[in-house]
Design a protein around this motif. Sequence first.
Motif, PDB file in Angstrom:
ATOM      1  N   PHE A 252     -11.210   1.241   2.419  1.00 51.50           N
ATOM      2  CA  PHE A 252      -9.912   1.209   1.746  1.00 51.50           C
ATOM      3  C   PHE A 252      -9.326   2.619   1.685  1.00 51.50           C
ATOM      4  O   PHE A 252     -10.045   3.592   1.495  1.00 51.50           O
ATOM      5  CB  PHE A 252     -10.097   0.663   0.331  1.00 51.50           C
ATOM      6  CG  PHE A 252      -8.840   0.620  -0.501  1.00 51.50           C
ATOM      7  CD1 PHE A 252      -8.001  -0.482  -0.460  1.00 51.50           C
ATOM      8  CD2 PHE A 252      -8.487   1.685  -1.322  1.00 51.50           C
ATOM      9  CE1 PHE A 252      -6.846  -0.529  -1.223  1.00 51.50           C
ATOM     10  CE2 PHE A 252      -7.337   1.656  -2.091  1.00 51.50           C
ATOM     11  CZ  PHE A 252      -6.508   0.544  -2.037  1.00 51.50           C
TER      12      PHE A 252
ATOM     13  N   GLY B 148     -13.286  -7.045  -4.057  1.00 56.50           N
ATOM     14  CA  GLY B 148     -12.039  -6.569  -4.641  1.00 56.50           C
ATOM     15  C   GLY B 148     -11.994  -6.691  -6.146  1.00 56.50           C
ATOM     16  O   GLY B 148     -12.595  -7.604  -6.731  1.00 56.50           O
TER      17      GLY B 148
ATOM     18  N   GLN C 269     -10.210  -1.956   4.570  1.00 56.20           N
ATOM     19  CA  GLN C 269      -8.844  -2.144   5.034  1.00 56.20           C
ATOM     20  C   GLN C 269      -8.694  -3.471   5.775  1.00 56.20           C
ATOM     21  O   GLN C 269      -7.620  -4.050   5.836  1.00 56.20           O
ATOM     22  CB  GLN C 269      -8.444  -1.006   5.973  1.00 56.20           C
ATOM     23  CG  GLN C 269      -8.276   0.343   5.304  1.00 56.20           C
ATOM     24  CD  GLN C 269      -7.035   0.394   4.426  1.00 56.20           C
ATOM     25  OE1 GLN C 269      -7.082   0.120   3.243  1.00 56.20           O
ATOM     26  NE2 GLN C 269      -5.909   0.725   5.028  1.00 56.20           N
TER      27      GLN C 269
ATOM     28  N   ASN D 289      -5.186 -10.351   5.029  1.00 57.79           N
ATOM     29  CA  ASN D 289      -6.386  -9.569   5.354  1.00 57.79           C
ATOM     30  C   ASN D 289      -7.579 -10.511   5.396  1.00 57.79           C
ATOM     31  O   ASN D 289      -7.997 -11.035   4.365  1.00 57.79           O
ATOM     32  CB  ASN D 289      -6.591  -8.480   4.294  1.00 57.79           C
ATOM     33  CG  ASN D 289      -7.712  -7.511   4.644  1.00 57.79           C
ATOM     34  OD1 ASN D 289      -8.523  -7.776   5.532  1.00 57.79           O
ATOM     35  ND2 ASN D 289      -7.772  -6.398   3.933  1.00 57.79           N
TER      36      ASN D 289
ATOM     37  N   PRO E  35     -11.024  -8.253   3.198  1.00 58.19           N
ATOM     38  CA  PRO E  35     -10.903  -7.114   2.279  1.00 58.19           C
ATOM     39  C   PRO E  35     -12.231  -6.731   1.648  1.00 58.19           C
ATOM     40  O   PRO E  35     -12.326  -5.712   0.982  1.00 58.19           O
ATOM     41  CB  PRO E  35      -9.918  -7.613   1.223  1.00 58.19           C
ATOM     42  CG  PRO E  35     -10.061  -9.101   1.244  1.00 58.19           C
ATOM     43  CD  PRO E  35     -10.382  -9.453   2.669  1.00 58.19           C
TER      44      PRO E  35
ATOM     45  N   HIS F   6      -9.843  -2.622  -3.162  1.00 62.09           N
ATOM     46  CA  HIS F   6     -10.896  -3.368  -2.465  1.00 62.09           C
ATOM     47  C   HIS F   6     -11.651  -2.429  -1.533  1.00 62.09           C
ATOM     48  O   HIS F   6     -11.284  -1.257  -1.377  1.00 62.09           O
ATOM     49  CB  HIS F   6     -10.306  -4.571  -1.726  1.00 62.09           C
ATOM     50  CG  HIS F   6      -9.122  -4.273  -0.856  1.00 62.09           C
ATOM     51  ND1 HIS F   6      -9.215  -4.069   0.494  1.00 62.09           N
ATOM     52  CD2 HIS F   6      -7.803  -4.144  -1.171  1.00 62.09           C
ATOM     53  CE1 HIS F   6      -8.011  -3.846   0.997  1.00 62.09           C
ATOM     54  NE2 HIS F   6      -7.134  -3.871   0.004  1.00 62.09           N
TER      55      HIS F   6
END
Length: 237
Positions: free
Chosen positions: A184, A19, A175, A13, A16, A172
Motif C-alpha cells: 500500500f 484492510g 495495492q 481491487n 487488497p 490496506h
Amino acid sequence: MQSKSLEKELSSNSYPGRGIVIGKSPDGANAVAAYFIMGRSVNSRNRIFIEDGEGIRTKAFDPAKLSDPSLVIYAPVRVLGNKTIVTNGDQTDTIYECMDKQQTFEQALRTRRFEPDEPNYTPRISGILHIENGSYNYAMSILKSDNGNPDSCLRYTFAYENPASGEGHFIHTYQGDGNPLPSFEGEPVRIGIGGSIDEFTDSVWNSLNEENKVSLFVRFINIATGKYETRIVNKNK
C-alpha cells in the motif's frame, strides 16, 4: 482529499489483502471499525474469525490444513479500557501490552517492523479508536519496507480528531495482486460510511473479491455509552 466510495475501492481491487476501516456512522452516534482478511494460499484461506472476550481472533477452519500459523493466527482486535485496537497481526498484543504500561500507540509500534514474509514484506497496518467522555478520535499506522528493501522500515502514523459523521479512512496491505505483492502507498483513503451496522457489513462483504475474501469483522461503538454491536462474517462455514 475527496471522499471516495469504499465499495468502489474494494470492488476495483481483486486483492487488497488485509484492510482496516475506521470512522463514524452517518448519524454521528457510533464509532465504526471494520477489519477484513483475504487469502490466495490454502493456508491463508483456511481461517475464520471467532469472538475472544471483547475482541476477536483468527482460527484455522480445518486444523489439518494449517501449515504455518506464524502470520495467520493472531488476535486482530483487543479492547483496553476505552481503547479498541485493530491490526493485521500479532502487533495487536504489542500495542495492548505497551499501552497498558502507559506507552503510546507510536511507542508500541516502534518495537515492530513489517512482516518477514520475503519477498512481499507485508506491511503491518494498525488502528486504535479512543472514546472518552463523549468524545472520539482515532489513529492509523503502517509499517512497510522501503520499496521492498528489508533493511529499511518506513513508519507512518495518521491521527484523526473529532472525525466527521458518515466518513472514515481505509488502509490496506497491498495495492493489488502481483508477485511480489506491491505494498500500500500513500495515506489512508478517505471514504464514506453509510447505513446501519448490518447495511455497512453487507456492503463491505459484498464488495470484496468473491474468490479471495475470507472473513470480515465490523463493530459499531456508541460514543455516548461505550456499548457496542459486532458482526462477523466468515466464508468458511
